[in-house]
Design an enzyme around this catalytic site. Sequence first.
Site, PDB file in Angstrom:
ATOM      1  CG  HIS A  34       7.715   9.296  22.999  1.00  0.00           C
ATOM      2  ND1 HIS A  34       6.502   9.775  22.535  1.00  0.00           N
ATOM      3  CD2 HIS A  34       8.534  10.376  23.033  1.00  0.00           C
ATOM      4  CE1 HIS A  34       6.574  11.066  22.330  1.00  0.00           C
ATOM      5  NE2 HIS A  34       7.799  11.465  22.618  1.00  0.00           N
ATOM      6  CE  LYS A  35       3.239   2.441  25.306  1.00  0.00           C
ATOM      7  NZ  LYS A  35       2.408   2.007  26.473  1.00  0.00           N
ATOM      8  N   GLY A  36       3.936   8.558  21.755  1.00  0.00           N
ATOM      9  CA  GLY A  36       3.402   9.761  21.118  1.00  0.00           C
ATOM     10  C   GLY A  36       3.766   9.811  19.647  1.00  0.00           C
ATOM     11  CG  HIS A  37       7.860  10.244  18.351  1.00  0.00           C
ATOM     12  ND1 HIS A  37       8.628  10.098  19.480  1.00  0.00           N
ATOM     13  CD2 HIS A  37       8.111  11.490  17.883  1.00  0.00           C
ATOM     14  CE1 HIS A  37       9.328  11.196  19.673  1.00  0.00           C
ATOM     15  NE2 HIS A  37       9.035  12.060  18.727  1.00  0.00           N
ATOM     16  CE  LYS A 151       6.396  16.994  23.799  1.00  0.00           C
ATOM     17  NZ  LYS A 151       7.442  18.073  23.946  1.00  0.00           N
ATOM     18  CG  ASP A 152       6.905  20.343  20.384  1.00  0.00           C
ATOM     19  OD1 ASP A 152       7.613  20.932  21.201  1.00  0.00           O
ATOM     20  OD2 ASP A 152       6.973  19.113  20.186  1.00  0.00           O
ATOM     21  CD  GLN A 155       8.150  21.736  15.977  1.00  0.00           C
ATOM     22  OE1 GLN A 155       9.310  21.926  16.303  1.00  0.00           O
ATOM     23  NE2 GLN A 155       7.595  20.536  15.964  1.00  0.00           N
ATOM     24  CB  SER A 187       8.847  14.817  26.071  1.00  0.00           C
ATOM     25  OG  SER A 187      10.059  15.416  25.651  1.00  0.00           O
ATOM     26  CB  SER A 188      12.758  12.288  23.177  1.00  0.00           C
ATOM     27  OG  SER A 188      12.023  11.866  22.051  1.00  0.00           O
TER      28      SER A 188
END
Length: 282
Positions: A34-37, A151-152, A155, A187-188
């Site tokens: 998505h656009k975040g990626h 967002k993670d 992680q 998010s996916s």
Amino acid sequence: MTVFNTKKEVETLVTSHKATKKTIGFVPTMGALHKGHLSLIQNAFDENDIVFVSIFVNPTQFDNNADLDKYPRTLDADVKLIESISDDIIVFAPSANEIYEQEITSKEYKFDGLEFEMEGKHRKGHFNGVGTILEILFKLVLPNKAYFGEKDFQQLQIVKKLTQKLKLDLDIVGCDIYREDSGLAMSSRNERLSLLARKEAAFIHKTLLAAKEKFGTKSAKEVTEWVTKQFAKNKKFNLEYVEIANIDTLKTVKRKSKNKKYRIFIAAFIENIRLIDNIALN
């Protein structure tokens, strides 16, 4: 657009690029882009000579087989999105057998306690799976920089710790959360929400923003209790946890200190789909 499916192909290309001193940027993903990626990939493209994007749904970081089975796999669409940035980006889309060869299992890691907080309490073995796949990919791609979204955030901190433990010459770049117009963190998993639930899910970010405002005058405990009550009132959600934590240790805050930085973290279910989000508090 070059799409590789084997580690040998990647090794050959990486060796040739390293020989010419080209810098490599790397964005590891599980696909369903998505656009975040895309924002991560764009950052990598702007800052490096060569960019690798891995697309691999890693089975060892799922503690729920049903969640693994439902995870969207959209390789053709993902490749087209990456091509919108550049067709010079290299995609690595291996099978699980190609990655793990003989046995699909994770290694055991110690991340100095980071792995036992928040997500670690609710997703058994998750960060061992994350560490395992990233160690494999980092040692294969040999990137100069690798890009991860905040967002993670837990992680992200664990990946930084992983590179320290493995003594890798690698810069881990944390990138701002990319949000939908409503404020919902991209998010996916959002694609699995109904239109109504997707709209309702903006409640998470709105609550985080209100909590940030309250954090200026109230204790961490008071803010956490207030957020818990807000979710209890909203019957569309099932709150898994809310934590205010030190950004370095990820330990839950008992008493605020002027010299420490904090974030608030939320994990909640809507329509049985798990969403996470967080924001900086100071």
